[in-house]
Design an enzyme around this catalytic site. Structure first.
Site, PDB file in Angstrom:
ATOM      1  N   SER A  68       0.822  -1.199   0.000  1.00 14.32           N
ATOM      2  CA  SER A  68       0.000   0.000   0.000  1.00 14.32           C
ATOM      3  C   SER A  68       0.868   1.265   0.000  1.00 14.32           C
ATOM      4  O   SER A  68       1.722   1.404  -0.871  1.00 14.32           O
ATOM      5  CB  SER A  68      -0.965  -0.044   1.190  1.00 14.32           C
ATOM      6  OG  SER A  68      -2.054   0.803   0.977  1.00 14.32           O
ATOM      7  N   ASP A 180      -6.055  -3.521  -2.019  1.00 11.56           N
ATOM      8  CA  ASP A 180      -4.974  -3.182  -1.091  1.00 11.56           C
ATOM      9  C   ASP A 180      -4.273  -4.430  -0.537  1.00 11.56           C
ATOM     10  O   ASP A 180      -4.905  -5.342  -0.011  1.00 11.56           O
ATOM     11  CB  ASP A 180      -5.578  -2.375   0.059  1.00 11.56           C
ATOM     12  CG  ASP A 180      -4.543  -1.656   0.892  1.00 11.56           C
ATOM     13  OD1 ASP A 180      -3.637  -2.326   1.421  1.00 11.56           O
ATOM     14  OD2 ASP A 180      -4.652  -0.424   1.021  1.00 11.56           O
TER      15      ASP A 180
END
Length: 318
Positions: A68, A180
């Site tokens: 991320s 993510d």
């Protein structure tokens, strides 16, 4: 008394030399040194402070991985962007740089705008051209497994790693859809070990459960993901040799305007872990430095009435 103090001083020196030699031998023997950077939205800026301290003390990173927000910092560093240059970029970064609102059943926003930001930031955009081997982790929506990207184009891999569920649309790469990486691999220490890193420094930006009940759907989602992240934490911690944990819990996910304080938090945590880091890297101990004061985030000003539609959420994920 004087003789006893002198003896203790000699013994302390011998211990220091012994530990330094052991660390050097361990660093020589145990294989490449990897750095794993976890997710955290704007709090990922703290990674820059960690990199600054490592650079200042001559700690050479052989492999780097990011999840991320950590994937953005990892990719920039792997491409040859210095911590100082990263700090300058962070001071001007804003949430709207990396996303825009859009009508979709898959998410509230698209992070395609990240491409523009990343092309300006990175020196290289292909994994094979990176100066340091790079891994970027995203979550495969079909299999529920982490996908570790290490070849081909870097930009779509970062966008996939930063596609926070519900807020951002999933990112399609090939025939698969990704979100993510923090959903299943918040701190990518395990992928580094799988790739051959013998020593691993991990930077965790702190997933924790809130003290108060959620008040909106995004808080419900973030709390749910925090539970999943905490349940996976034991796995990556088992393969981590040195853990660095910047104190960034008081910063909001979109606190891009507090870049200086976030970098200071990263520096403070890295300085605290420095003796262990230097031993792991096989480097001699460093002279103690004064503690780094970490400024608290200032209270946000009340938002003024908007004259137009919001420019976008952005942020590039956790």
């Amino acid at each position: 008394m004087a003789e006893s103090e002198a003896q203790r001083g000699r013994e302390g020196l011998l211990v220091t030399v012994r530990d330094g030699v052991r660390g050097w031998l361990g660093g020589r023997r145990r294989g490449p040194l990897g750095l794993a950077l976890g997710g955290g939205f704007a709090r990922g800026i703290a990674h820059i402070g960690v990199l600054q301290v490592l650079e200042e003390h001559g700690v050479r990173i052989d492999r780097i991985a990011g999840t991320s927000a950590g994937s953005v910092i990892a990719a920039a560093f792997a491409s040859g962007v210095s911590p100082g240059e990263l700090a300058a970029t962070a001071s001007g970064a804003r949430l709207s740089d990396m996303g825009r609102w859009t009508l979709s059943r898959m998410g509230l926003a698209s992070n395609t705008r990240m491409d523009v930001f990343l092309r300006k930031l990175l020196r290289e955009t292909e994994f094979e051209r990176m100066r340091i081997p790079l891994q970027v982790v995203a979550t495969n929506l079909r299999t529920g497994e982490p996908r570790v990207f290490s070849t081909g184009p870097v930009l779509p891999a970062i966008r996939a790693s930063c596609a926070y569920p519900l807020m951002y649309q999933p990112v399609r790469i090939g025939e698969e859809w990704y979100v993510d990486g923090g959903v299943v691999c918040d701190v990518p220490a395990e992928p580094l070990r799988w790739a051959g890193a013998g020593r691993i420094i991990a930077v965790e930006l702190g997933s924790h459960l809130p003290d108060t009940p959620p008040s909106n759907m995004l808080e419900v989602l973030s709390t749910s993901l925090a539970i999943a992240v905490l349940r996976h934490a034991e796995d990556w911690r088992e393969v981590t040799d040195v853990l660095i944990q910047p104190r960034v819990g008081d910063f909001a996910y979109d606190d891009f305007d507090h870049a200086e304080a976030l970098i200071a938090a990263g520096r403070a945590a890295a300085e605290a872990a420095l003796p262990a880091v230097l031993r792991l890297a096989g480097l001699p101990p460093s002279a103690p430095r004064p503690a780094v004061a970490v400024p608290a985030p200032a209270a946000k000003k009340a938002a003024e009435p908007a004259a137009s539609a919001p420019t976008g959420p952005g942020g590039g994920g956790r």
